[in-house]
Design a protein around this motif. Sequence first.
Motif, mmCIF file in Angstrom:
data_model
loop_
_atom_site.group_PDB
_atom_site.id
_atom_site.type_symbol
_atom_site.label_atom_id
_atom_site.label_comp_id
_atom_site.label_asym_id
_atom_site.label_seq_id
_atom_site.Cartn_x
_atom_site.Cartn_y
_atom_site.Cartn_z
ATOM 1 N N SER A 136 -6.337 3.804 2.589
ATOM 2 C CA SER A 136 -6.214 3.407 1.194
ATOM 3 C C SER A 136 -7.568 3.293 0.503
ATOM 4 O O SER A 136 -8.437 2.529 0.939
ATOM 5 N N GLU A 172 3.803 -0.762 7.178
ATOM 6 C CA GLU A 172 3.690 -1.276 5.812
ATOM 7 C C GLU A 172 3.148 -2.708 5.814
ATOM 8 O O GLU A 172 3.664 -3.584 6.524
ATOM 9 N N GLU A 191 0.861 -1.183 0.000
ATOM 10 C CA GLU A 191 0.000 0.000 0.000
ATOM 11 C C GLU A 191 0.896 1.231 0.000
ATOM 12 O O GLU A 191 1.212 1.785 1.050
ATOM 13 N N GLN A 241 -2.466 1.596 7.174
ATOM 14 C CA GLN A 241 -2.380 1.824 5.728
ATOM 15 C C GLN A 241 -3.682 1.452 5.036
ATOM 16 O O GLN A 241 -4.128 2.151 4.119
#
Length: 409
Positions: A187, A144, A128, A183
């Motif tokens: 997103s 991450e 992402e 993330q």
Amino acid sequence: MDDPKFGWQGMHLDVARHFMPLPFLYRFVDLLAMHKLNRFHLHLNEDQGWRFEVRKYPRLTTVGATRAETVFVPGSPGDGTPHGGFYTQDQLRALNAYAKRRGVTIVPEIDVPGHTRALLAAYPEFGEGAEGAEVPTGPGVFEEVLHLSDETMAMVEDVFTELLDVFDSPWIHIGGDECPTAQWERSDDAARLVRERGLAGVEGLQPWFTEHLRDWLAQRGRTTVGWDEIVDHGDMPEAVVMSWHGREPGRRALAAGHQVVMASNVPYYFDYYQSDSPDEPFAQPAPSSWQDVASFDPVAGVADEHLPNLLGIQGQVWTEFMTTPAEVEYMAFPRTCVLAEVAWSGPVEPSELEPRLRAHLRRLEAAGVNHRPLEGPHPWQRGGEGRRRRPDGHGPALTAAQIADLANY
């Protein structure tokens, strides 16, 4: 007649934070077999390094296996020395066969969908917004994570296809621990996946991923093992739960019908201090002595009707602060010896075990196995001016805040 208390008598070794030479893996197998331990949980990837050769994705090892240096404590200077290494499939296939001949099953772990910074440094398209990511130099939980698109799922299946070709273990560990959702929450692509897959929110992405991989492995005759986070958002039928947040997640999983391996961080994490002495070499903050391992009852609080699904116990060696095989041995022994006793016979009173343990340590000495003496830290292994030091005795002392950060980690 041999009649062990637990069928799963395991030890784990993290070769991702610090790569361990292949001959040491053979020696580790021998030491497990010597203690009648029958499971070798081999942790092959982390944010800080990827150690398994994947032929379809060569950058996992040409890029993901090496970091620029090692930072032992967040905010402190690094050691300035590049660190890396990986094992070829042929090397691991031979190791697997060697272990089988000695009654040891290697349970390989590829940790997904978190702890994947090394993977994303090599192939950022599977993350992402991971462009420009590098293999981290220091410890921590990084935000991450994998972007769980169809393309990423195909990559994950490719990786595990090659893993299954090397290891014939009935159990395959998929990690699943410490996977942040930050993330995914930011997103738009993750939001689209949530809608397409009919999930209630991004918190459903990891359970969806785990279920997919569990089913994929089951179709190939393998059983999924995961850290206890895999049941944080509901049951994961047919998956084995490795309970590391103490016994409580394991008890809950057993009550829900899961098979469980008790791998409680206290006292079964052997990267923790072996006493509260300031002379111990640098380690994770919580003391966990061999006496703690001896007296800890992994069955405590487990209902009798759930005991058949308690497969066994396992000790863990995480190598953030262990740079050499000698350091691994020093932290692992004698606690691994005591774990083997508990796995075979159940908890034992330390005073009753001590004479036998002392006699056994003479065998380790004859075999050249580095270990902590029962009387206290060995002089050459001591942590410089106290435990708030890097493993080599150099570098700045830790602050109280840094110690707290490590404790949270």
